[in-house]
Write a protein that holds these residues in place. Structure first.
Motif, PDB file in Angstrom:
ATOM      1  N   LEU A 193       0.768  -1.081  -0.106  1.00 44.91           N
ATOM      2  CA  LEU A 193       0.110  -0.072  -0.048  1.00 44.91           C
ATOM      3  C   LEU A 193       1.065   1.217   0.053  1.00 44.91           C
ATOM      4  CD1 LEU A 193      -3.048   0.814   0.342  1.00 44.91           C
ATOM      5  CD2 LEU A 193      -2.800   0.813   2.611  1.00 44.91           C
ATOM      6  N   ALA A 194       1.866   1.113   0.870  1.00 47.87           N
ATOM      7  CA  ALA A 194       2.913   2.480   0.888  1.00 47.87           C
ATOM      8  C   ALA A 194       3.440   2.576  -0.641  1.00 47.87           C
ATOM      9  CB  ALA A 194       4.059   2.181   1.811  1.00 47.87           C
ATOM     10  N   LEU A 195       3.794   1.385  -1.216  1.00 46.87           N
ATOM     11  CA  LEU A 195       4.243   1.475  -2.589  1.00 46.87           C
ATOM     12  C   LEU A 195       3.336   2.178  -3.344  1.00 46.87           C
ATOM     13  CD1 LEU A 195       6.488  -1.841  -3.076  1.00 46.87           C
ATOM     14  CD2 LEU A 195       7.266   0.584  -2.810  1.00 46.87           C
ATOM     15  N   ALA A 196       2.276   1.874  -3.690  1.00 45.02           N
ATOM     16  CA  ALA A 196       1.087   2.359  -4.314  1.00 45.02           C
ATOM     17  C   ALA A 196       0.832   3.864  -4.144  1.00 45.02           C
ATOM     18  CB  ALA A 196      -0.316   1.664  -3.936  1.00 45.02           C
ATOM     19  N   ILE A 197       1.028   4.280  -2.911  1.00 54.73           N
ATOM     20  CA  ILE A 197       0.693   5.667  -2.679  1.00 54.73           C
ATOM     21  C   ILE A 197       2.089   6.511  -3.145  1.00 54.73           C
ATOM     22  CG2 ILE A 197       0.728   7.249  -0.643  1.00 54.73           C
ATOM     23  CD1 ILE A 197      -0.780   5.326   0.972  1.00 54.73           C
ATOM     24  N   VAL A 198       3.179   6.046  -2.734  1.00 53.80           N
ATOM     25  CA  VAL A 198       4.138   6.666  -3.335  1.00 53.80           C
ATOM     26  C   VAL A 198       4.316   6.735  -4.848  1.00 53.80           C
ATOM     27  CG1 VAL A 198       7.027   6.604  -3.532  1.00 53.80           C
ATOM     28  CG2 VAL A 198       5.765   6.191  -1.358  1.00 53.80           C
ATOM     29  N   ALA A 199       4.088   5.721  -5.462  1.00 52.35           N
ATOM     30  CA  ALA A 199       3.627   5.566  -6.828  1.00 52.35           C
ATOM     31  C   ALA A 199       2.731   6.782  -7.488  1.00 52.35           C
ATOM     32  CB  ALA A 199       3.232   4.271  -7.563  1.00 52.35           C
ATOM     33  N   ALA A 200       1.725   6.994  -6.662  1.00 59.43           N
ATOM     34  CA  ALA A 200       0.735   8.141  -7.287  1.00 59.43           C
ATOM     35  C   ALA A 200       1.520   9.325  -6.850  1.00 59.43           C
ATOM     36  CB  ALA A 200      -0.552   7.852  -6.369  1.00 59.43           C
ATOM     37  N   LEU A 201       2.144   9.599  -5.734  1.00 60.97           N
ATOM     38  CA  LEU A 201       2.568  10.893  -5.174  1.00 60.97           C
ATOM     39  C   LEU A 201       3.894  11.311  -5.868  1.00 60.97           C
ATOM     40  CD1 LEU A 201       1.480  11.109  -1.637  1.00 60.97           C
ATOM     41  CD2 LEU A 201       0.050  11.848  -3.667  1.00 60.97           C
ATOM     42  N   GLY A 202       4.397  10.174  -6.369  1.00 65.11           N
ATOM     43  CA  GLY A 202       6.012  10.358  -7.016  1.00 65.11           C
ATOM     44  C   GLY A 202       7.052  10.228  -5.733  1.00 65.11           C
ATOM     45  N   PRO A 203       8.087   9.657  -6.076  1.00 60.74           N
ATOM     46  CA  PRO A 203       9.188   9.574  -4.902  1.00 60.74           C
ATOM     47  C   PRO A 203       9.600  10.987  -4.205  1.00 60.74           C
ATOM     48  CG  PRO A 203       9.964   8.474  -7.069  1.00 60.74           C
ATOM     49  CD  PRO A 203       8.550   9.591  -7.401  1.00 60.74           C
ATOM     50  N   GLY A 204       9.806  10.818  -3.175  1.00 57.69           N
ATOM     51  CA  GLY A 204      10.362  12.029  -2.365  1.00 57.69           C
ATOM     52  C   GLY A 204      10.067  11.645  -0.935  1.00 57.69           C
ATOM     53  N   LEU A 205      10.624  12.395   0.052  1.00 61.05           N
ATOM     54  CA  LEU A 205      10.841  12.073   1.583  1.00 61.05           C
ATOM     55  C   LEU A 205       9.456  12.450   1.916  1.00 61.05           C
ATOM     56  CD1 LEU A 205      12.468  10.898   3.909  1.00 61.05           C
ATOM     57  CD2 LEU A 205      13.255  13.136   4.316  1.00 61.05           C
ATOM     58  N   LEU A 206       8.907  13.733   1.598  1.00 61.47           N
ATOM     59  CA  LEU A 206       7.592  13.934   2.272  1.00 61.47           C
ATOM     60  C   LEU A 206       6.570  12.923   1.742  1.00 61.47           C
ATOM     61  CD1 LEU A 206       6.226  16.128   3.821  1.00 61.47           C
ATOM     62  CD2 LEU A 206       5.530  17.284   1.730  1.00 61.47           C
ATOM     63  N   ASN A 207       6.276  12.451   0.443  1.00 57.96           N
ATOM     64  CA  ASN A 207       5.594  11.553   0.134  1.00 57.96           C
ATOM     65  C   ASN A 207       5.846  10.216   0.941  1.00 57.96           C
ATOM     66  OD1 ASN A 207       4.482  13.613  -1.407  1.00 57.96           O
ATOM     67  ND2 ASN A 207       5.724  12.760  -3.436  1.00 57.96           N
ATOM     68  N   ALA A 208       7.041   9.807   1.066  1.00 58.88           N
ATOM     69  CA  ALA A 208       7.214   8.394   1.691  1.00 58.88           C
ATOM     70  C   ALA A 208       6.311   8.771   3.081  1.00 58.88           C
ATOM     71  CB  ALA A 208       8.901   8.446   1.852  1.00 58.88           C
ATOM     72  N   LEU A 209       6.845   9.902   3.818  1.00 57.34           N
ATOM     73  CA  LEU A 209       6.307   9.939   5.046  1.00 57.34           C
ATOM     74  C   LEU A 209       4.874   9.811   4.922  1.00 57.34           C
ATOM     75  CD1 LEU A 209       7.132  13.307   7.220  1.00 57.34           C
ATOM     76  CD2 LEU A 209       5.000  12.106   7.237  1.00 57.34           C
ATOM     77  N   ILE A 210       3.949  10.461   3.888  1.00 56.21           N
ATOM     78  CA  ILE A 210       2.749  10.564   3.902  1.00 56.21           C
ATOM     79  C   ILE A 210       2.308   9.091   3.665  1.00 56.21           C
ATOM     80  CG2 ILE A 210       0.772  11.176   2.263  1.00 56.21           C
ATOM     81  CD1 ILE A 210       2.225  13.798   1.863  1.00 56.21           C
ATOM     82  N   ALA A 211       3.056   8.252   3.006  1.00 55.06           N
ATOM     83  CA  ALA A 211       2.575   6.793   2.738  1.00 55.06           C
ATOM     84  C   ALA A 211       2.607   6.094   3.888  1.00 55.06           C
ATOM     85  CB  ALA A 211       3.598   6.123   1.533  1.00 55.06           C
ATOM     86  N   VAL A 212       3.929   6.101   4.633  1.00 61.50           N
ATOM     87  CA  VAL A 212       4.039   5.292   5.892  1.00 61.50           C
ATOM     88  C   VAL A 212       2.984   5.717   6.735  1.00 61.50           C
ATOM     89  CG1 VAL A 212       5.616   4.813   7.687  1.00 61.50           C
ATOM     90  CG2 VAL A 212       6.410   4.985   5.505  1.00 61.50           C
ATOM     91  N   ALA A 213       2.629   6.951   7.002  1.00 62.24           N
ATOM     92  CA  ALA A 213       1.585   7.325   7.854  1.00 62.24           C
ATOM     93  C   ALA A 213       0.337   6.803   7.529  1.00 62.24           C
ATOM     94  CB  ALA A 213       1.444   9.012   8.011  1.00 62.24           C
TER      95      ALA A 213
END
Lengths: 315, 629
Positions: free
Chosen positions: B126-146
């Motif tokens: 699920l985290a991978l899917a979210i990062v895929a949509a938002l694009g790579p980046g630390l903030l997006n990774a943070l959002i995905a993990v949260a």
């Protein structure tokens, strides 16, 4: 039994639909024109128009979802433009490799996790328990990708016991032994965290069961201690261990992505990461739905196993 | 709160985790103040400097950047991202959980369905899917993990909120006209916050690990800024030639996550009441024996004889003297009743015979158990095991809990035999059916394949008796086998036991709190109070003329059917707690004839006539003096 399996399969349908909705919504968050995003550098006006036609990208969101869903039901997961092949073909090919890796890791974490938990509980506060507890703590704290790298350094580079990476050698026959040789390190690296989690839970489940009256009955009958632990207590503890095994299956399936990167394993996880970095959106979308669906089906198998083990569950 | 901290401090590992975490956080906070090299300045001339080299304590990476500086800044970033993800996940998850739990009904249903859907995904996917949509980046990774951790918090907090929303103080606030929002903020939230904090302490390690993982994959922090995960990811290509660039960030992640896990475990343990009471310790195969003082000799030729048996429970620094020097004996074909209130130590006495008292906390501290003249206390486990079920068998109360729920009763019966002698499959089954017939279970051939939950209480109790009979034992110890049954079934079971005793010459030690049962079955009876025998003798004699005040009061508690001339009495007060036994007679405080002499010194179990004994200096009716008159 057959009725129960059918019932569980039917109950999976709303979950699968829910999963497709969630993935669709996540992908709909992509900013900008979807066709341009999907095609990326392949976006010529003709390609964009064709794709809009194919996927109904000009339609409202809801219509788009149903077009996508009905395509998927017919086995059409779309096309990867970067790889120039159907998404499903690519996913299926890669999924086989992931299944070998995750399946092995799952067996390892189940067997060793339960065994460690039982031994730990049977020798509570003894040396074995403390040693296992420490190793388990280390296991659940170490990032699997770091562990994998250290294993390569020690067992492949220095000791030369195993090949550094890959699933098959570049030259030579593809025998089961060659596969096992390549599989050993990644499977263990992937299994370590899950093993720790299973061991912890098995330990506490066993301690809970070992205090129950029917264990005292077994002892009063004169049952040997080994049999009390492994037959009576473990059988009862399995009822609470099996659901955790289901969760761990999801963990090794998706956690395989790190291991596949470290060991250059040609699995679906590495495919996803590459696709994300390439912005190959249809491949990501299809791959995620496919893996999630497999996991849902696996969990049904877990439920069925649970009902076989526990006669109190109405089937 | 201070109590909680004290508990946490007692756990050395958790304290260690706390200290390590404190040090890491301290250095992460002061990193900008330290005289470190710029973490992002490249110097390709000095690439891959080893550890402890001049000017670079931990060496340099593939671009010649100072590893120590990058490690400190990376740790700072990883911690910040991990904590931020935890706080975001906890806040949103708790809000969802509180709304679902507080409003209930359809709101709850819809929200929790959604949460279940999210939980149907393999976590990292699920985290991978979210990062895929938002694009790579630390903030997006943070959002995905949260985001992937929100369902966990929502589900936990909902469970707690449902409990709170139905409490009286919430109802009271509603009646007082408070709005839902203010009830949630002032009544619900304060009760939920501790749970949120605990859930955070156990998951923050995961979140740091996951964000590091996404960065490792190249989906999190982007160059030149690096957190620990991307440091490791960048170092991977130089793993074989310059392993120190990988080991440095990898070890740091390991240390942080391990410290957090130790701390989280400590928090959980400190809050688990079962751990404090020792309720999660595993009983050993046989009760621990730690006998002090002389071992009493065997006397007479009884089949089973207890001499001065003492069994205690050692919980923390308290000692509960559950059995304080008990003498009992049974001969073949005889039934001895052991009677007393709950907590009088009668079950512990019975379990001590074959070393079945759960240990820890149980310890046999004195006395002896002679079976055919041989002391079983302190006998090696292998010997005890061979005797259990074969020569001395138990029947327990509440057979739903005492039979294994997942094996058929046939399997359990066969096992009772097969653990003492090898037995073939068909022979075993035939034997099991025969045993079920012996205890008069109808339709035994079919019943043998039933699971315990498919039988009625009376049937299960018969299975328990059949199991005890499996090896033709010489002694049966029955621990309240009829308490859970209704009266007609109880009578049937008692008749069955009585018949078996006559047919097979069994010796029975029958434990009960019911004088009616004693009258029906027992030749002799022993009355137990606060871990000691207070009166012993032939059943008729004691029932007709109880000598100890406790016995007579206990009998007065039993209603008499059809007569009703006698007043039904209750004994005032409660039995003494066995970790603080009074001096003298333990019953003195509840006794109407007690004098000062009763509260001084040891009161012996004196013979009253040739067959009766009583531990009292003011027996109610003294048959010896009566006979003399």
């Amino acid at each position: 039994m057959a009725g129960y399996i059918l019932k569980r399969l039917l109950s999976a349908i709303p979950v699968l639909i829910g999963i497709s909705v969630i993935v669709f919504l996540i992908m709909a968050m992509i900013p900008g024109d979807p066709a341009t995003a999907i095609l990326g550098s392949y976006a010529t006006p003709e390609n964009v128009a064709a794709l809009n036609e194919d996927l109904g990208l000009d339609e409202p969101l809801v219509t788009r979802y149903f077009i996508w869903l009905s395509n998927m039901v017919q086995g059409d997961f779309g096309r990867s433009f970067a790889l120039n092949r159907p998404v499903l073909d690519e996913v299926l090919e890669r999924f086989g490799a992931t299944l070998v890796l995750a399946g092995t890791a799952f067996v390892l974490c189940s067997v060793f996790g339960i065994a460690a938990g039982v031994i730990s509980a049977a020798n509570q506060y003894g040396f074995g328990d403390k040693a296992i507890t420490f190793v388990v703590l280390l296991g659940i704290s170490i990032p699997s990708f770091f562990l994998g790298m250290m294993m390569i350094l020690i067992f492949a580079v220095n000791l030369r016991w195993f090949p550094v990476s890959g699933m098959w050698p570049i030259f030579g026959d593809r025998t089961i032994w060659v596969l096992l040789d390549h599989l050993a390190m990644p499977a263990i690296a992937l299994a370590v965290v899950a093993t720790g989690v299973v061991a912890r839970l098995s330990r506490s489940a066993m301690l809970e069961v070992l205090r129950q009256d029917f264990i005292r009955t077994a002892r009063a009958k004169g049952v040997r201690e080994n049999s009390v632990i492994w037959r009576h207590a473990l059988r009862a503890a399995m009822v609470s261990i099996i659901p955790v095994l289901g969760i761990q299956a999801g963990f090794v399936l998706s956690g395989a992505v790190y291991i596949e990167m470290v060991f250059q394993w040609p699995g679906v996880g590495r495919m996803l990461v590459d696709a994300i970095l390439r912005r190959d959106i249809l491949l990501v979308q299809g791959g995620v739905v496919f893996i999630a669906a497999c996991y849902v089906l696996f969990n049904i198998a877990v439920d069925v196993a649970q009902s076989l083990l526990d006669p109190r569950i109405k089937t | 709160m201070s109590n909680f901290l004290r508990l946490l401090a007692r756990n050395k590992l958790a304290l260690g985790g706390l200290i390590v975490m404190g040090i890491v956080i301290f250095f992460a906070l002061i990193t900008p103040l330290l005289p470190l090299a710029d973490p992002n300045v490249t110097n390709t001339a000095d690439r891959f400097q080893p550890v402890f080299s001049e000017g670079a304590l931990l060496g340099t990476d593939h671009l010649g950047r100072d590893l120590l500086s990058r490690l400190m800044w990376g740790t700072r970033l990883s911690l910040a991202v991990g904590f931020a993800a935890a706080i975001i996940a906890a806040t949103i998850g708790a809000a969802i959980g509180i709304i679902a739990g507080y409003y209930g009904g359809r709101t709850d249903n819809i929200i929790m369905r959604g949460v279940d859907m999210l939980m149907a995904f393999p976590y990292i996917l699920l985290a991978l899917a979210i990062v895929a949509a938002l694009g790579p980046g630390l903030l997006n990774a943070l959002i995905a993990v949260a985001a992937v951790n929100i369902p966990f918090f929502a589900r936990n907090i909902r469970g707690i909120t449902v409990g709170i929303a139905n409490k009286e103080f919430v109802d009271a606030a509603r009646l007082a006209g408070k709005s839902d929002a203010s009830i949630i903020l002032s009544e619900v939230l304060p009760n939920v916050i501790p749970v949120i904090v605990i859930a955070m302490s156990t998951t923050i390690g995961w979140m740091i690990l996951e964000t590091a993982g996404l960065s490792f994959l190249g989906l999190g922090s982007q160059p030149p800024v690096a957190d620990l995960g991307s440091m490791l990811g960048e170092a991977r290509s130089a793993l074989i030639t310059n392993p120190h660039t990988s080991i440095v960030p990898g070890m740091m992640i390991l240390i942080i996550v391990m410290a957090i896990n130790l701390l989280g475990d400590g928090v959980r343990d400190a809050l688990d009441p079962r751990l404090k009471s020792g309720a999660l310790s595993r009983p050993m195969p046989a009760t621990r024996v730690d006998r002090k003082g002389p071992i009493p000799e065997a006397e007479g030729d009884d089949l089973l004889a207890l001499r001065g048996l003492e069994t205690q429970f050692h919980v923390k620094d308290r000692v509960y003297k559950a059995v304080g020097g008990v003498d009992l004996n049974v001969r073949p074909g005889e039934c001895l009743g052991l009677i007393g209130e709950s907590g009088s130590g009668k079950s512990v006495t019975a379990l001590s015979v074959m070393g079945l008292v759960a240990s820890p906390p149980g310890v046999i501290t004195g006395g002896a158990v002679y079976f055919e003249g041989e002391d079983l206390v302190g006998a090696p486990y292998s010997k005890l095991r061979r005797m259990r079920g074969k020569r001395v068998a138990y029947i327990f109360q509440d057979p739903l809990a005492t039979l294994h729920p997942l094996y058929t009763i046939g399997d359990q019966l066969i096992e009772a035999v097969s653990c003492h002698r090898p037995i073939g499959k068909s022979e075993g089954r035939a034997h099991a059916v025969e045993l079920l017939r012996q205890v008069r279970i109808p339709n035994a051939e079919k019943r043998v394949d039933s699971y315990p939950h498919e039988l009625s209480g009376g049937m299960r109790q018969r299975v328990g008796i059949a199991m005890a009979l499996a090896n033709d034992p010489e002694v049966i110890i029955a621990d309240e086998p009829t308490t859970a049954l209704d009266v007609t079934v109880q009578a049937q079971v008692l008749t069955l036991l009585d018949d078996l005793r006559r047919e097979k010459g069994l010796a029975i030690l029958f434990i009960t709190h019911d004088f009616g049962v004693v009258a029906q079955l027992c030749d002799r009876v022993a009355v137990m109070y606060a871990g000691r025998i207070v009166e012993q003798g032939p059943t008729d004699a004691i029932l007709n003329a109880p000598a100890h005040p406790y016995t007579s009061k206990l009998m007065a508690c039993v209603p008499e059917l059809g007569e009703g001339r006698r007043r039904l009495e209750a004994i005032p007060g409660l039995p003494p707690v066995v970790d603080k036994l009074p001096d003298g007679c333990a019953f003195a405080d509840r006794c109407h004839v007690a004098t000062d002499a009763c509260r001084r010194g040891e009161i012996p179990l004196d013979p009253l006539s040739d067959k009766r004994r009583v531990r009292c200096i003011h027996p109610v009716s003294d048959p010896a003096t009566e006979a003399a008159q």
